[in-house]
Design a protein around this motif. Sequence first.
Motif, PDB file in Angstrom:
ATOM      1  N   MET A 281      33.852  40.452  52.420  1.00  0.00           N
ATOM      2  CA  MET A 281      34.806  39.959  53.417  1.00  0.00           C
ATOM      3  C   MET A 281      36.214  40.454  53.083  1.00  0.00           C
ATOM      4  O   MET A 281      36.937  40.940  53.958  1.00  0.00           O
ATOM      5  N   GLY A 282      36.587  40.367  51.818  1.00  0.00           N
ATOM      6  CA  GLY A 282      37.912  40.822  51.404  1.00  0.00           C
ATOM      7  C   GLY A 282      38.103  42.318  51.582  1.00  0.00           C
ATOM      8  O   GLY A 282      39.172  42.771  51.999  1.00  0.00           O
ATOM      9  N   GLN A 283      37.066  43.087  51.272  1.00  0.00           N
ATOM     10  CA  GLN A 283      37.157  44.542  51.443  1.00  0.00           C
ATOM     11  C   GLN A 283      37.313  44.917  52.913  1.00  0.00           C
ATOM     12  O   GLN A 283      38.131  45.750  53.261  1.00  0.00           O
TER      13      GLN A 283
ATOM     14  N   ASP B   7      43.654  46.097  44.772  1.00  0.00           N
ATOM     15  CA  ASP B   7      42.852  46.830  43.803  1.00  0.00           C
ATOM     16  C   ASP B   7      41.620  45.991  43.493  1.00  0.00           C
ATOM     17  O   ASP B   7      41.730  44.939  42.872  1.00  0.00           O
ATOM     18  N   ALA B   8      40.478  46.452  43.955  1.00  0.00           N
ATOM     19  CA  ALA B   8      39.254  45.668  43.781  1.00  0.00           C
ATOM     20  C   ALA B   8      38.234  46.385  42.913  1.00  0.00           C
ATOM     21  O   ALA B   8      37.089  45.949  42.827  1.00  0.00           O
ATOM     22  N   ASP B   9      38.632  47.475  42.253  1.00  0.00           N
ATOM     23  CA  ASP B   9      37.687  48.230  41.428  1.00  0.00           C
ATOM     24  C   ASP B   9      37.104  47.373  40.316  1.00  0.00           C
ATOM     25  O   ASP B   9      35.909  47.471  40.005  1.00  0.00           O
TER      26      ASP B   9
ATOM     27  N   LEU C  19      36.609  44.138  40.326  1.00  0.00           N
ATOM     28  CA  LEU C  19      35.627  43.209  40.896  1.00  0.00           C
ATOM     29  C   LEU C  19      34.323  43.919  41.215  1.00  0.00           C
ATOM     30  O   LEU C  19      33.240  43.421  40.921  1.00  0.00           O
ATOM     31  N   GLU C  20      34.433  45.100  41.795  1.00  0.00           N
ATOM     32  CA  GLU C  20      33.244  45.870  42.146  1.00  0.00           C
ATOM     33  C   GLU C  20      32.444  46.233  40.896  1.00  0.00           C
ATOM     34  O   GLU C  20      31.211  46.121  40.880  1.00  0.00           O
ATOM     35  N   THR C  21      33.133  46.634  39.841  1.00  0.00           N
ATOM     36  CA  THR C  21      32.474  46.977  38.580  1.00  0.00           C
ATOM     37  C   THR C  21      31.766  45.772  37.996  1.00  0.00           C
ATOM     38  O   THR C  21      30.617  45.864  37.530  1.00  0.00           O
ATOM     39  N   GLU C  22      32.416  44.625  38.025  1.00  0.00           N
ATOM     40  CA  GLU C  22      31.804  43.417  37.468  1.00  0.00           C
ATOM     41  C   GLU C  22      30.614  42.959  38.301  1.00  0.00           C
ATOM     42  O   GLU C  22      29.596  42.523  37.756  1.00  0.00           O
ATOM     43  N   ILE C  23      30.712  43.069  39.617  1.00  0.00           N
ATOM     44  CA  ILE C  23      29.586  42.713  40.493  1.00  0.00           C
ATOM     45  C   ILE C  23      28.387  43.599  40.178  1.00  0.00           C
ATOM     46  O   ILE C  23      27.253  43.113  40.063  1.00  0.00           O
ATOM     47  N   GLU C  24      28.615  44.892  40.016  1.00  0.00           N
ATOM     48  CA  GLU C  24      27.522  45.822  39.689  1.00  0.00           C
ATOM     49  C   GLU C  24      26.900  45.498  38.332  1.00  0.00           C
ATOM     50  O   GLU C  24      25.674  45.509  38.188  1.00  0.00           O
TER      51      GLU C  24
END
Length: 143
Positions: free
Chosen positions: A78-80, A87-89, A91-96
């Motif tokens: 939703m935020g993306q 800067d959401a890199d 968050l994306e890395t942690e989700i992965e």
Amino acid sequence: MSQATLGDDEELFGEAANEMREDVESSLEDAWDALPDAEAVWETDADNVLGVLNGLNSALNVGDAEEQLRDAKKWFTMGQRADAFEDADDLETEIEALDEAIEDISEAGEQVGELTSTIPALRGTLQDAGGEAEAEADDEDEE
């Protein structure tokens, strides 16, 4: 629309974006916390292999981690889409990373589950084979 309203909207959007990021971070933290404890997976008090496998199978339960990860992904997506994150890199890395950890734990649980159902049958087969070998040895002794 007045200039004041536009400024208020921008401020509200910024607050919402911060809250959304906090929601993602909170869900990720809760998901990591819900994963099995490393010691619970490593140590055992079981008396036999089946007990070890049953204990390990229970320890490999990811609990609420999957639901928390789903929640994090939902708010992250939703935020993306709203372009709310500067800067959401991270968050994306942690989700992965969390997604991979949950997948690895689930796969290990499936493998342990298969062994848990296989070992008793294997034991029975070996006991039967041992009984047949003893019977054959007794027959040879009698001859």
